[in-house]
Design an enzyme around this catalytic site. Structure first.
Site, PDB file in Angstrom:
ATOM      1  CB  ILE A  14      -3.427  -2.285 -17.858  1.00 36.21           C
ATOM      2  CG1 ILE A  14      -3.721  -2.954 -19.195  1.00 36.21           C
ATOM      3  CG2 ILE A  14      -3.641  -0.784 -17.971  1.00 36.21           C
ATOM      4  CD1 ILE A  14      -5.137  -2.732 -19.685  1.00 36.21           C
ATOM      5  N   GLY A  15      -2.173  -2.350 -14.985  1.00 34.72           N
ATOM      6  CA  GLY A  15      -1.936  -1.663 -13.717  1.00 34.72           C
ATOM      7  C   GLY A  15      -2.694  -2.358 -12.598  1.00 34.72           C
ATOM      8  CB  SER A  18      -7.974  -0.368  -3.743  1.00 35.82           C
ATOM      9  OG  SER A  18      -9.066  -0.018  -4.601  1.00 35.82           O
ATOM     10  N   GLY A  20      -7.335  -5.007  -7.113  1.00 33.66           N
ATOM     11  CA  GLY A  20      -6.580  -6.148  -7.645  1.00 33.66           C
ATOM     12  C   GLY A  20      -5.791  -5.682  -8.848  1.00 33.66           C
ATOM     13  CB  CYS A  22      -6.304  -3.689 -14.645  1.00 30.07           C
ATOM     14  SG  CYS A  22      -7.538  -3.306 -15.837  1.00 30.07           S
ATOM     15  CE  LYS A  37     -11.674  -3.382 -12.094  1.00 31.22           C
ATOM     16  NZ  LYS A  37     -12.658  -2.273 -11.869  1.00 31.22           N
ATOM     17  CG  ASP A 140     -13.812   6.832  -6.983  1.00 33.36           C
ATOM     18  OD1 ASP A 140     -13.051   5.852  -6.998  1.00 33.36           O
ATOM     19  OD2 ASP A 140     -13.437   7.987  -6.677  1.00 33.36           O
TER      20      ASP A 140
END
Ligand SMILES: CN(C)CCCNS(=O)(=O)c1cccc(Nc2nc(OCC3CCCCC3)c3[nH]cnc3n2)c1
Length: 279
Positions: A14-15, A18, A20, A22, A37, A140
């Site tokens: 998926i992407g 920072s 690692g 996913c 993840k 965040d």
């Protein structure tokens, strides 16, 4: 039940972030599609390892319809990788929603904005509640950390920077964390991050969902800090209502004492009046 890596079939990346990478994966037995993840912990500093342990332990404690669900973790000692098994959100993230609106010159419907405000507010209410004897600060909150399910409901994710606050010492944790554009006045001044800072970030996120740009932006942190300290921002576009503008303005009050708590927000009559009627 504890899982093994071989219980899953990797479908696609998926992407990466920072932390690692996913992946979307399928359980070979139940055919359930989830996310894992993958985080290499071999070269992590002790502090980053602690952040990792924090995210996993926080996610395990947090059960809420608008917080991505944590299922389990798998440690692979051979490769020094941690696999965090989390709920898959097929609708993507709000960062992608904003980018798509910008590309197509469209905007998000007000009905959806109220839904995001209420659903993220109720997720943060769970985090900020005292019943679990600790307060969890996300720290965040940003569009790339908010995901959509297949019904257009939102789920707060990525608690990598979150912190548990011991209820006996209420208040704060260290400073200067999260996305600079969403950094609250108190954090900009080097004061402690606290639950009202999450409220400020929620205000910035919902403002950006409306205006397709953050309320405060600058080329450098000094100019950004000045703008944030003044607290002046353009009204959201005029196709959004005055009541939505007023609620966002309250979340973006520079004085955190005047800023509503997440509890004030989710109980506010104007928020409740915009909830879908239960048929
Ligand atoms: C920042 N984005 C633009 C990245 C592009 C990638 N598209 S996207 O809009 O996230 C997207 C597309 C389709 C499905 C999903 N579903 C999803 N994604 C997660 O994390 C994405 C990950 C977050 C960290 C950075 C890398 C990407 C989840 N975490 C827990 N459940 C999750 N469900 C997300």
């Amino acid at each position: 039940m504890s899982y093994k890596l071989n219980d899953f079939e990797v479908l696609e990346l998926i992407g990466s972030g920072s932390f690692g990478s996913c992946y979307k994966v399928r359980n070979r037995h139940t055919h359930e599609v989830i996310v894992w993840k993958v985080i290499g912990y071999g070269s992590l500093s002790e502090e980053k390892k602690q952040l990792l342990v924090t995210e996993v332990s926080l996610l395990r404690d947090l059960r809420h319809p608008h917080i991505v669900r944590y299922f389990d973790r798998i440690v692979c000692k051979e490769t020094k990788q941690l696999y965090i098994l989390i709920e898959y959100c097929p609708g993507g993230d709000l960062a992608t929603v904003i980018k798509t609106c910008l590309r197509n010159n469209t905007h998000v419907e007000e009905r959806f904005v109220w839904r995001v405000l209420y659903q993220l507010g109720s997720a943060l209410q769970t985090c900020h509640s005292w019943f679990s004897s600790t307060i969890i600060l996300h720290r965040d909150i940003k569009p790339a950390n908010v995901f959509l399910d297949d019904s257009g409901n939102v789920k707060l994710g990525d608690f990598g920077l979150a912190r548990k606050l011991d209820a006996s010492q209420p208040g704060c944790v260290e400073t200067m964390v999260g996305t600079p554009f969403y950094m609250s006045p108190e954090v900009m001044k080097g004061e402690m991050y606290n639950s009202k800072s999450d409220v400020w970030s929620l205000g910035c996120l919902v403002y950006e969902l409306c205006a397709l740009k953050p309320p405060f932006h600058a080329q450098n942190i000094k100019d950004l800090a000045y703008k944030v300290s003044r607290g002046r921002f353009d009204r959201i576009p005029h196709y959004y209502s005055d009541s939505l503008h007023r609620v966002l303005s309250s979340l973006l009050l520079v004085n955190q004492e005047q800023r509503p708590s997440i509890f004030d927000l989710v109980c506010h009559p104007v928020i409740l009046s915009h909830l879908p009627s239960v048929s």
